[in-house]
Design an enzyme around this catalytic site. Structure first.
Site, PDB file in Angstrom:
ATOM      1  N   GLU A 322       0.967  -1.119  -0.019  1.00 41.80           N
ATOM      2  CA  GLU A 322      -0.031  -0.063   0.059  1.00 41.80           C
ATOM      3  C   GLU A 322       1.004   1.157  -0.128  1.00 41.80           C
ATOM      4  OE1 GLU A 322      -4.518   0.161   1.810  1.00 41.80           O
ATOM      5  OE2 GLU A 322      -2.925   0.693   3.360  1.00 41.80           O
ATOM      6  N   HIS A 351       7.768 -27.434   1.702  1.00 39.51           N
ATOM      7  CA  HIS A 351       6.978 -28.596   1.245  1.00 39.51           C
ATOM      8  C   HIS A 351       5.795 -27.872   0.553  1.00 39.51           C
ATOM      9  CE1 HIS A 351       9.582 -31.417   3.774  1.00 39.51           C
ATOM     10  NE2 HIS A 351       9.281 -30.512   4.429  1.00 39.51           N
ATOM     11  N   LYS A 455     -13.543   1.063  -4.067  1.00 34.69           N
ATOM     12  CA  LYS A 455     -14.568   1.411  -3.316  1.00 34.69           C
ATOM     13  C   LYS A 455     -15.602   2.183  -4.042  1.00 34.69           C
ATOM     14  CE  LYS A 455     -11.805   2.181   0.795  1.00 34.69           C
ATOM     15  NZ  LYS A 455     -11.201   3.339   1.619  1.00 34.69           N
TER      16      LYS A 455
HETATM   17  O1  LIG Z   1      -8.887   2.508   9.652  1.00 37.57           O
HETATM   18  P1  LIG Z   1     -10.028   2.752   8.391  1.00 37.57           P
HETATM   19  O2  LIG Z   1     -10.304   4.385   8.039  1.00 37.57           O
HETATM   20  O3  LIG Z   1     -11.008   1.948   8.657  1.00 37.57           O
HETATM   21  O4  LIG Z   1      -9.207   2.221   7.201  1.00 37.57           O
HETATM   22  C1  LIG Z   1      -8.783   1.047   7.166  1.00 37.57           C
HETATM   23  C2  LIG Z   1      -7.879   0.594   6.043  1.00 37.57           C
HETATM   24  O5  LIG Z   1      -8.588   1.252   4.732  1.00 37.57           O
HETATM   25  C3  LIG Z   1      -7.486   1.789   3.887  1.00 37.57           C
HETATM   26  O6  LIG Z   1      -7.670   3.111   4.173  1.00 37.57           O
HETATM   27  C4  LIG Z   1      -7.495   1.361   2.328  1.00 37.57           C
HETATM   28  O7  LIG Z   1      -8.923   1.363   2.082  1.00 37.57           O
HETATM   29  C5  LIG Z   1      -6.228   1.328   4.623  1.00 37.57           C
HETATM   30  O8  LIG Z   1      -5.317   2.221   4.226  1.00 37.57           O
HETATM   31  C6  LIG Z   1      -6.706   1.183   5.893  1.00 37.57           C
HETATM   32  O9  LIG Z   1      -5.806   0.685   6.770  1.00 37.57           O
END
Ligand SMILES: O=P(O)(O)OC[C@H]1O[C@](O)(CO)[C@@H](O)[C@@H]1O
Length: 528
Positions: A322, A351, A455
């Site tokens: 990331e 293995h 998203k």
């Molecule tokens: O803690 P949050 O805001 O729910 O985000 C969870 C995760 O989602 C992300 O923003 C990625 O979608 C990550 O960087 C982060 O760790």
């Protein structure tokens, strides 16, 4: 390379930190002297970048944020007295909360003590706590931890099923920095429903760990949840294990969080040294660069030879991928950077996929994580003079050698034991290596714009589902997929619609599909 040259190379490259008792060996990586010359100015800049970041520069320009996970373990480094106090106060609040839970002063309405933690969160709000729990939680932990880290109904049922009647004595952590992540919100709603069904008061057992004044924070406040613990704006999800994200659960399980912080602080100091050969994180960044020509051409395979470090590769997957997996560099050029990370544990992997590592496509470099102490106490002998731990150690050396003999590069990191202190050490080592490498390849390690695309697309799918269902409920005759897509205002989304309907159909969600499911154009759909 003959044995004498290799032995010299090993001694020349070997990094050892006497106080930390940590070794980093990159002698089995092909690092040419020319590359070091070429990278020396870039490393100088990288060290300066890290120093500025630690001093509170806006290191994440896109989000206009400071990046301050280093202050969590050494508040005296914080750029302002307010941030320093914030770190100290949050840790004090966490420890007070943990003390109250352990003593029973904070207890569930229906019992004297909390028995379990149900941690709901995803990404950086789950991977650190999962790794630490798996690595360090004692068998007789005061509270046992369980995780919901997905929007998978069956997975949620399984976790709730494991808790069973103990839901009444379960402390629920809802962890989300943003307070708006859909998977976490969904998990929370499912858990709230399970509480309601069991006649339990969710708010009396729930803790929100989130950014101050986030949607989740406001909900927890208005519903009077048991507690709220703040996540600082300047801590990114993937570097949040040593913040309010990871520390409360760790401490509740009886893990020494002060030792974790001390280990990270000590490694932070060791990786602050502005000299390539005496900075273990810089050595890692150099080795990664050499392996993948600074373009991630080789994958990073993490092979901890210790069961308790199994989840380290999953943890590193987010931290590395990331942070480094970026389309553009800091100057806006398209670069498609990143390093793919995967792994499991040795010698188990011997293995499974080590066959390919040794003989197959040479698209990786390995990182062995070696732990010197086998177990607390003595071991029995499996054969004369040989223990299980000797075997594990032998397997590590053997695989390293076998890979090298076939021109497969490897790094070896050696720590004395798996303890809270050394988990802190390992986390800090990789955090700094990622920061330095990002600087070498000129990418912003602290944002994640790519995650947003998926998203947004998911939100579009759910909106189409709602529109299509509304159309079907209005309609009094079956429709083809094309007709339905048109009526729902999405004529170019027939495939998406087909997949939505197939899912609804499989779950008995109020639609009838007539025709051959494998031939979408034959289908007629109507509301039940
Ligand atoms: O803690 P949050 O805001 O729910 O985000 C969870 C995760 O989602 C992300 O923003 C990625 O979608 C990550 O960087 C982060 O760790």
């Amino acid at each position: 390379m003959d044995a004498a040259t290799l032995w010299k190379r090993y001694r020349d490259w070997l990094y050892y930190h006497e106080e930390l008792e940590v070794y980093v060996d990159i002698s089995r990586m092909s690092v040419e002297p020319d590359l070091i010359d070429h990278l020396t100015p870039r490393f100088e800049k990288a060290f300066q970048d890290m120093a500025k970041l630690e001093q509170g520069a806006i290191a994440n320009p896109d989000e206009d944020r400071m990046v301050g996970h280093y202050w969590l373990r050494d508040p005296d480094l914080a750029p302002t007295p307010e941030i320093r106090q914030e770190v100290i106060d949050t840790l004090a609040k966490i420890e007070a909360f943990v003390g109250q839970v352990h003593s029973g002063q904070l207890h569930p309405p229906g019992g004297d003590r909390f028995t379990d933690i149900l941690s709901v969160g995803i990404g950086g709000s789950a991977l650190g706590p999962q790794f630490v729990a798996d690595a360090l939680a004692p068998l007789d932990a005061p509270l046992a931890i369980h995780f919901i880290d997905n929007s998978d109904p069956a997975g949620i049922d399984r976790t709730l099923g494991q808790l069973g009647d103990r839901l009444s004595t379960t402390l629920v952590f809802i962890i989300s920095k943003s307070g708006g992540t859909p998977e976490t919100r969904n998990g929370m709603i499912e858990v709230q429903a399970a509480f309601a069904q069991a006649g339990l008061d969710f708010s009396k057992q729930a803790v929100a760990i989130t950014g101050v004044d986030s949607k989740l924070d406001r909900q927890a406040q208005s519903e009077g949840w048991l507690s709220r613990l703040p996540m600082a704006d300047w801590v990114g999800g993937r570097t949040s294990e040593l913040s309010a994200v990871g520390l409360p659960a760790a401490a509740l399980q009886g893990i020494d969080i002060r030792a974790m912080l001390a280990g990270a602080k000590a490694m932070d100091a060791a990786t602050r040294v502005a000299d390539l050969k005496t900075n273990p994180a810089a050595l890692l960044a150099l080795a990664w660069y050499a392996a993948g020509k600074g373009q991630g051409e080789k994958d990073m395979v993490i092979l901890p030879y210790k069961d308790s470090l199994l989840l380290f590769s999953r943890y590193l997957q987010q931290l590395v991928m990331e942070s480094l997996g970026k389309e553009r560099d800091l100057d806006g050029n398209i670069v498609h950077q990143g390093i793919a990370v995967y792994g499991n544990k040795g010698s188990t992997d011997q293995h499974a996929y080590v066959q390919q590592l040794r003989d197959g496509v040479p698209n990786f470099f390995a990182t062995f994580i070696e732990v010197l102490r086998d177990r607390p106490g003595d071991s029995i002998e499996i054969e004369r003079g040989v223990t299980c731990g000797d075997y594990l150690s032998g397997f590590l050396q053997g695989t390293r050698q076998a890979l090298f003999d076939n021109q497969r590069d490897s790094i070896t990191i050696t720590v004395p034991e798996v303890s809270p202190y050394y988990v802190g050490v390992l986390i800090a080592l990789y955090e700094r290596a990622v920061g330095l490498y990002a600087s070498l390849v000129n990418v912003n390690a602290y944002h994640q714009p790519g995650v947003e695309a998926g998203k947004k697309a998911a939100a579009t799918v759910l909106s189409l589902q709602q529109k299509a269902m509304a159309v079907l409920k209005e309609s009094n005759k079956p429709m083809s997929l094309e007709e339905l897509a048109l009526a729902a205002g999405a004529p170019d989304q027939v495939e998406t619609l087909y997949r939505i309907l197939r899912h609804l159909h499989a779950n008995g969600r109020g639609i009838t599909l007539v025709g051959n499911l494998g031939r979408p154009s034959s289908l007629q759909v109507s509301a039940v």
